[in-house]
Motif scaffolding. Structure first.
Motif, short mmCIF file in Angstrom:
data_model
loop_
_atom_site.label_atom_id
_atom_site.label_comp_id
_atom_site.label_asym_id
_atom_site.label_seq_id
_atom_site.Cartn_x
_atom_site.Cartn_y
_atom_site.Cartn_z
N UNK A 6 48.32 46.22 35.29
CA UNK A 6 48.02 45.47 36.51
C UNK A 6 47.00 44.36 36.24
N UNK A 7 46.05 44.63 35.34
CA UNK A 7 45.07 43.61 34.98
C UNK A 7 45.74 42.41 34.30
N UNK A 8 46.69 42.66 33.43
CA UNK A 8 47.38 41.58 32.72
C UNK A 8 48.31 40.79 33.63
N UNK A 9 48.83 41.41 34.68
CA UNK A 9 49.72 40.72 35.61
C UNK A 9 48.97 39.96 36.70
N UNK A 10 47.71 40.28 36.90
CA UNK A 10 46.92 39.65 37.96
C UNK A 10 46.63 38.20 37.59
N UNK A 11 46.99 37.26 38.47
CA UNK A 11 46.81 35.84 38.19
C UNK A 11 45.73 35.20 39.07
N UNK A 12 44.98 35.99 39.80
CA UNK A 12 43.95 35.41 40.67
C UNK A 12 42.87 34.69 39.87
N UNK A 13 42.49 35.21 38.74
CA UNK A 13 41.49 34.55 37.91
C UNK A 13 41.97 33.22 37.38
N UNK A 14 43.24 33.16 37.02
CA UNK A 14 43.81 31.90 36.52
C UNK A 14 43.80 30.84 37.61
N UNK A 15 44.07 31.25 38.84
CA UNK A 15 44.06 30.30 39.94
C UNK A 15 42.65 29.77 40.17
N UNK A 16 41.66 30.63 40.10
CA UNK A 16 40.28 30.19 40.27
C UNK A 16 39.88 29.21 39.17
N UNK A 17 40.31 29.46 37.97
CA UNK A 17 40.01 28.54 36.86
C UNK A 17 40.69 27.20 37.09
N UNK A 18 41.93 27.22 37.57
CA UNK A 18 42.64 25.97 37.84
C UNK A 18 41.93 25.16 38.92
N UNK A 19 41.47 25.82 39.98
CA UNK A 19 40.73 25.11 41.02
C UNK A 19 39.42 24.56 40.46
N UNK A 20 38.78 25.28 39.59
CA UNK A 20 37.56 24.79 38.96
C UNK A 20 37.81 23.56 38.10
#
Length: 56
Positions: A6-20
């Motif tokens: 589930x940690x590897x499938x979670x993309x919320x962190x990637x989205x936050x990095x993209x917004x940054x």
């Protein structure tokens, strides 16, 4: 093991990095534009200051 999957499938962190990264790019563009227009802005603000300053 399911936590790792589930940690590897979670993309919320990637989205936050993209917004940054988008925010950083916009900041760089604003800084570049203000640096380019610095002389014109200084001249405009000086003219406004002189117009608003009362005569002795």
């Amino acid at each position: 093991m399911s936590f790792l999957r589930s940690f590897l499938r979670d993309e919320r962190g990637a989205t936050a990095i993209e917004y940054g990264l988008i925010a950083a790019l916009i900041s760089v563009a604003i800084i570049a534009a203000l640096t380019t227009l610095e002389g014109a802005l200084t001249s405009t603000f000086n003219s406004i200051t002189e117009a608003l300053t009362p005569s002795p």
